[in-house]
Each structure stands twice: as structure tokens, then as C-alpha cells.
Design a protein around this motif. Structure first.
Motif, PDB file in Angstrom:
ATOM      1  N   THR A 115      41.572  47.614  49.864  1.00 40.76           N
ATOM      2  CA  THR A 115      40.747  46.583  48.984  1.00 40.76           C
ATOM      3  C   THR A 115      41.544  45.741  48.465  1.00 40.76           C
ATOM      4  N   ALA A 116      40.782  44.245  48.249  1.00 46.76           N
ATOM      5  CA  ALA A 116      41.463  43.146  47.569  1.00 46.76           C
ATOM      6  C   ALA A 116      40.232  43.019  46.456  1.00 46.76           C
ATOM      7  N   THR A 117      40.367  42.321  45.560  1.00 48.90           N
ATOM      8  CA  THR A 117      39.288  41.625  44.636  1.00 48.90           C
ATOM      9  C   THR A 117      39.272  40.163  44.691  1.00 48.90           C
ATOM     10  N   GLY A 118      38.270  39.463  43.904  1.00 49.92           N
ATOM     11  CA  GLY A 118      38.312  38.271  43.767  1.00 49.92           C
ATOM     12  C   GLY A 118      37.197  37.352  44.681  1.00 49.92           C
ATOM     13  N   GLY A 119      37.083  36.409  44.429  1.00 50.10           N
ATOM     14  CA  GLY A 119      35.965  35.414  44.949  1.00 50.10           C
ATOM     15  C   GLY A 119      35.695  35.510  46.436  1.00 50.10           C
ATOM     16  N   THR A 120      36.853  35.354  47.187  1.00 47.46           N
ATOM     17  CA  THR A 120      36.900  35.513  48.608  1.00 47.46           C
ATOM     18  C   THR A 120      36.176  36.836  49.207  1.00 47.46           C
ATOM     19  N   MET A 121      36.455  37.834  48.230  1.00 42.60           N
ATOM     20  CA  MET A 121      35.844  39.111  48.999  1.00 42.60           C
ATOM     21  C   MET A 121      34.362  39.324  48.501  1.00 42.60           C
ATOM     22  N   ARG A 155      37.592  31.809  35.467  1.00 43.51           N
ATOM     23  CA  ARG A 155      36.311  31.767  35.974  1.00 43.51           C
ATOM     24  C   ARG A 155      35.642  32.951  35.753  1.00 43.51           C
ATOM     25  N   PHE A 156      36.262  34.092  36.019  1.00 44.64           N
ATOM     26  CA  PHE A 156      35.740  35.527  35.895  1.00 44.64           C
ATOM     27  C   PHE A 156      35.826  35.874  34.230  1.00 44.64           C
ATOM     28  N   PHE A 157      36.572  35.093  33.461  1.00 45.73           N
ATOM     29  CA  PHE A 157      36.339  35.560  32.032  1.00 45.73           C
ATOM     30  C   PHE A 157      35.816  34.343  31.194  1.00 45.73           C
TER      31      PHE A 157
END
Ligand code: F6R
Length: 311
Positions: A83-89, A230-232
Motif C-alpha cells: 500500500t501507499a498513502t496520500g491523496g492519489t490513493m 494539507r493533511f495537517f
């Protein structure tokens, strides 16, 4: 390099409902394929081991990536998803969650390995990558997925003492995590790309951004911390400065062992990084460029991210 035009129309197997044939990922065993809706011509495009699929929108990209992840989730027995994380996922997992509603899966033997984790955040902090992975994979728990046992991420926090690991402890953890990934080879490893060309958290210009590097401690680039603010709540000072990440060498070994590295790039903010990754020099200035040296790499890009590749 061969060019394969995607045909319009719905897939017969119900995999993708986006109005194009489901891509047969098995066909992408041969590297250097380009599958695109539009005209495609990029002098200097040197795909090497990479297959490139260009789709009209981020939504199409999410559906296509979800198709591939779904193949792993719906398989039986022992299997691993990277898995990866972030907005694309986010839209990829959103699509997977939608597909879960009418089906039944057996995820008791599903294992997930994550790419990276911030240093300095407790695992229950919503911005930690453990927490994000739990949000993405949590709906699989009702099919038997056991995150406590089978979700692996680099550990960066001493839960017993309520503190981040020391540098010395982090170095030991790098070795441990590298072994964990070696023992749990994913069928598919999802990857995003940073606007500065990072993959995982292998940072541009770092001596560690070489295909020889295993899991390592990184100092996050300012561009990466700005992008992730943006996530913080928009506060760059709240974004950790360090992380543990799988290295390019970790990904290389994985790909050599048969894992498909599936890089998803969407949005205009990624167009320079994607161009640099596929058309620029293979160097630490753009860590994603090293993917061209690896086998079994597929890039799914929307037209906005591929804009500098499409003429
Ligand atoms: C996340 C990761 C990063 C992101 C990259 C893109 O686990 O390793 O490489 O994939 O920073 O992030 P987004 O998708 O938020 O633009």
C-alpha cells in the motif's frame, strides 16, 4: 515500444464501469507498452521496463488501479498487497470500498505492507500512515483481514513509553522492516509520486535515493512537507520532518521477485515529476526515474499528469 489503443465500451466482467475495456494487466508482462486514449508522441520517452497507461481522468485512473488491487483482494489464500498513502490513493480505496458492498471475500490470509511512516506521530494520530492504512483497509476486516497481525508498516513510535523511537532504534527498525518486506512480497505495490519526483519517501538528491538502498530514515524535503501540509490543517510546521521509508532497493528486489510496481499519477501538479521520471536522466534528482531500471513497472496517469508526454 508498441502502441495499444484502448477500445471504448463496457467491460464484460463488470470490473471497470468507466466505459473502456478492463486492461488485461497480464498483457503488460512485456515492458514498453503504451496504452492511451489520445494521440501520443513524446520524443525522448524512454520507458525501458515501464508500461504506461494514459487515461482521461483521475477517476479513470482510480478505477483502473482499483481493478488491479481488486485482483489481489479477490484472490484466495496467502497474498500480499503493498500500500501507499496520500491523496492519489483516496479515490482508489473509495472505489474498492464501493465494490465491497455486494460481494463476499476471504481476507483472512491477506497481508498488507505499507511503504513508509512518519517519525514523531503516535500510530493512533489520524495523520499517521498506520491510521491512514487502517482507514483504507479497515472495511476488509469484516472479511477476516486482521490488521493487528497482518498490516505491516515501519514502526517509529515506542508505544510502551509513549515516545518516538530514537535514531539508534530507528536504524534497527530499518533492518527489521526490510526483512519483513522480504518475507511478505506483494503481488502489487501501489506507488504515488511526489511533485518533486519522490516515490515512497525516497527524497530527491538524497544519497539514499539509489537502487542500492533498503528501508531508511529520511529528512523530508520542504516541497514534500508543503504538499502534505494539507493533511495537517495547512500547517507545514505540524508535518513531521522525518520518516522511515522503503528504499528504491527494497522496491527493486520486490519487482525482481515478481511484484508489479503500480505507480499512479494524477493531476497537473504531477506533470513535471512524471515527465522527469520517464524522459529525464535516471538519477537521484528524480528518484522515480530509477523505476525505468526495474522490471514489472506500470504507470497509470491521467491526461493532466501526462500532459507533457502527450502531444
Ligand atoms: C505515501 C508516499 C508518497 C506519496 C506521494 C504522493 O505513502 O509514499 O510517495 O505517494 O507523496 O502523494 P499524493 O498522492 O498525496 O500527492
Amino acid at each position: 515500444m508498441s502502441y495499444v489503443a484502448l477500445q471504448g465500451g463496457h467491460s464484460a466482467n463488470g470490473g471497470s464501469r468507466m466505459g473502456y475495456e478492463t486492461v488485461d494487466f497480464a498483457r503488460l508482462q512485456t515492458p514498453g507498452n503504451v496504452l492511451t486514449f489520445g494521440r501520443f508522441e513524446t520524443p525522448g520517452l524512454s520507458l525501458s521496463g515501464v508500461n504506461l497507461i494514459v487515461v482521461p481522468s483521475a477517476e479513470h485512473a482510480a478505477h483502473l488501479a482499483a481493478d488491479r488491487v481488486w485482483e489481489v483482494l479477490a484472490a484466495e489464500g496467502q497474498r500480499v498487497i503493498g500500500t501507499a498513502t496520500g491523496g492519489t490513493m483516496e479515490p482508489i480505496w473509495g472505489e474498492i470500498h464501493r465494490r465491497l458492498v455486494p460481494v463476499s471475500l476471504d481476507c483472512r490470509q491477506l497481508v498488507a505492507v505499507g511503504l513508509d511512516e512518519y517519525v514523531g506521530l503516535p500510530p493512533d494520530c489520524p495523520q499517521s500512515y498506520r491510521a491512514e492504512n487502517l482507514r483504507n483497509l479497515g472495511p476488509l476486516a469484516r472479511f477476516g483481514f486482521n490488521p493487528a497481525e497482518n498490516l505491516h508498516l515501519p514502526t517509529t513510535w515506542n508505544a510502551g513509553e509513549g515516545r518516538p523511537l530514537t535514531n539508534e532504534e530507528l536504524l534497527i527498525e530499518c533492518g527489521r522492516y526490510e526483512r519483513t518486506v522480504g518475507e511478505n512480497r506483494p503481488a502489487v505495490q501501489l506507488l504515488g509520486i511526489g511533485s518533486d519526483g519522490h516515490i515512497g519517501f525516497s527524497m530527491p538528491w538524497s544519497a539514499k535515493s539509489s537502487p542500492a538502498s533498503g528501508t531508511h530514515l529520511v529528512t523530508l524535503s520542504t516541497e514534500t512537507r508543503e504538499a502534505n501540509a494539507r493533511f495537517f490543517g495547512g500547517d507545514i510546521n505540524a508535518v513531521p520532518k522525518h520518516a522511515l521509508t522503503m528504499g528504491l532497493g527494497t522496491l527493486h528486489h520486490m519487482a525482481e521477485a515478481g511484484a508489479q510496481l503500480l505507480l499512479v499519477a494524477t493531476g497537473q501538479a504531477k506533470q513535471d515529476a512524471l515527465f522527469a521520471a520517464l524522459c529525464g536522466p535516471v538519477w537521484s534528482g528524480c528518484p522515480a526515474s530509477f523505476l525505468r531500471l526495474f522490471p514489472n513497472v506500470t504507470v497509470i496517469a491521467d491526461e493532466a499528469a501526462a500532459a507533457r508526454l502527450i502531444r
